[in-house]
Write a protein that holds these residues in place. Structure first.
Motif, PDB file in Angstrom:
ATOM      1  N   ALA A 146      -6.439 -11.288  -0.191  1.00  0.00           N
ATOM      2  CA  ALA A 146      -6.449 -10.535   0.983  1.00  0.00           C
ATOM      3  C   ALA A 146      -5.124 -10.476   1.798  1.00  0.00           C
ATOM      4  CB  ALA A 146      -7.497 -11.217   1.937  1.00  0.00           C
ATOM      5  N   GLY A 147      -4.614  -9.511   2.599  1.00  0.00           N
ATOM      6  CA  GLY A 147      -3.373  -9.527   2.863  1.00  0.00           C
ATOM      7  C   GLY A 147      -3.152  -8.551   4.194  1.00  0.00           C
ATOM      8  N   TYR A 148      -1.899  -8.305   4.701  1.00  0.00           N
ATOM      9  CA  TYR A 148      -1.809  -7.681   5.826  1.00  0.00           C
ATOM     10  C   TYR A 148      -0.585  -6.274   5.312  1.00  0.00           C
ATOM     11  CZ  TYR A 148      -3.609 -11.474   8.780  1.00  0.00           C
ATOM     12  OH  TYR A 148      -4.655 -12.268   9.083  1.00  0.00           O
ATOM     13  N   ALA A 149      -0.855  -5.331   5.878  1.00  0.00           N
ATOM     14  CA  ALA A 149      -0.115  -4.125   5.636  1.00  0.00           C
ATOM     15  C   ALA A 149       0.659  -3.726   6.949  1.00  0.00           C
ATOM     16  CB  ALA A 149      -0.791  -3.177   4.949  1.00  0.00           C
ATOM     17  N   THR A 150       1.859  -3.117   6.801  1.00  0.00           N
ATOM     18  CA  THR A 150       2.474  -2.387   7.957  1.00  0.00           C
ATOM     19  C   THR A 150       2.512  -1.106   8.010  1.00  0.00           C
ATOM     20  OG1 THR A 150       4.533  -3.370   7.070  1.00  0.00           O
ATOM     21  CG2 THR A 150       3.267  -4.672   8.745  1.00  0.00           C
ATOM     22  N   ASP A 151       2.651  -0.405   8.915  1.00  0.00           N
ATOM     23  CA  ASP A 151       3.340   1.204   8.860  1.00  0.00           C
ATOM     24  C   ASP A 151       4.722   0.967   9.179  1.00  0.00           C
ATOM     25  OD1 ASP A 151       0.755   2.297   8.711  1.00  0.00           O
ATOM     26  OD2 ASP A 151       0.452   2.656  10.815  1.00  0.00           O
ATOM     27  N   ASP A 152       5.400   1.997   9.191  1.00  0.00           N
ATOM     28  CA  ASP A 152       6.827   1.824   9.266  1.00  0.00           C
ATOM     29  C   ASP A 152       7.167   1.563  10.845  1.00  0.00           C
ATOM     30  OD1 ASP A 152       7.305   2.446   6.605  1.00  0.00           O
ATOM     31  OD2 ASP A 152       7.977   4.479   6.841  1.00  0.00           O
ATOM     32  N   GLY A 153       7.838   0.637  10.782  1.00  0.00           N
ATOM     33  CA  GLY A 153       8.363   0.210  12.346  1.00  0.00           C
ATOM     34  C   GLY A 153       7.549  -0.900  12.946  1.00  0.00           C
ATOM     35  N   VAL A 154       6.889  -1.555  11.783  1.00  0.00           N
ATOM     36  CA  VAL A 154       5.832  -2.756  12.252  1.00  0.00           C
ATOM     37  C   VAL A 154       6.322  -3.701  11.630  1.00  0.00           C
ATOM     38  CG1 VAL A 154       3.526  -3.463  12.372  1.00  0.00           C
ATOM     39  CG2 VAL A 154       3.913  -1.017  13.012  1.00  0.00           C
TER      40      VAL A 154
END
Length: 245
Positions: A192-200
């Motif tokens: 399991a993990g975390y994802a980011t949009d550009d700028g985050v």
């Protein structure tokens, strides 16, 4: 001065277009410096462009941005040889370590070859703030999705694992990222993990996720986990609204 706990700010951003130079520090990188708690002197920031083969132009652009911002800058190089005798000692002198994007597979291979991986762990444990963009975000995690091997994205699973999660970068700007990240978590290739949009960016204290922050409006972070409630391999995505910097 170092952070009061092992600290990582893993991002899909951190720079803005410059006025007189190519780029300047963005709010995410400024936040990483703030986290180091520097007071009364210039922040010491060490830059690594390993993922671009220590590209000289990128390193020079960092020094231009650092001079404009008033940093005490340095860099670490692996090609064609490390540029300092004691990498661990150099990192322990820093407030922030800033890792650029490019090939995360190449970055991890070179760091392991030269012992930078162990040096990074030591610096992190000592409270030096670790930050970076794209490859410089994935590297702190167990793994993620990468174009290191070609235009068709593939998994990378040998990250430093300073935090026990996977990481998805450029989640809103590269169409292969989201579905592959979800499928790799669904089938157990990645945890399991975390994802980011550009700028985050994602802030971790120790091995715990603390918050998502953003230097842009209307952007998101996401927690993706394997759905174990059914018979099939699926993933559950939960949006995290970031705090606007």
């Amino acid at each position: 001065m170092t952070a009061d706990a092992p600290t990582i700010l893993a991002t899909s951003g951190g720079i803005v277009p410059g006025t007189r130079i190519r780029w300047e520090l963005g709010p995410l990188t400024e936040y990483a410096i703030e986290l180091a708690g520097v007071d009364g002197r210039r922040p010491k920031v060490c830059f690594l462009a390993t993922a671009l083969g220590d590209d000289a132009t990128t390193i020079n652009q960092f020094y231009a941005a650092a001079q404009q911002r008033g940093l005490d800058p340095s860099h670490l190089r692996t090609f064609g040889m490390p540029n300092v005798d004691d990498v661990t000692a150099h990192l322990l002198e820093q407030d922030v370590v800033w890792v650029w994007g490019g090939s995360v597979a190449g970055l991890l291979a070179m760091w392991h070859l030269h012992g930078f991986d162990d040096a990074m762990r030591t610096a992190w444990q000592a409270g030096v703030v670790l930050t970076g963009v794209s490859a410089g975000s994935i590297c702190w995690h167990v793994g993620g999705t990468t174009d290191s091997f070609g235009p068709e994205l593939r998994p990378i699973t040998n990250g430093l694992g300073l935090v026990p999660f996977s990481n998805g970068v450029h989640y809103d700007s590269e169409e292969q990222r989201r579905p592959l990240f979800q499928s790799l978590i669904a089938d157990g290739t990645l945890p399991a993990g975390y994802a980011t949009d550009d700028g985050v960016g994602l802030l971790y204290r120790g091995t715990e996720f603390v918050e998502a922050v953003s230097e842009k409006d209307d952007k998101g972070a996401y927690f993706v986990e394997r759905d174990t409630s059914g018979a099939g391999n699926t993933a559950i995505e939960t949006r995290i609204d970031p705090r606007r910097l």
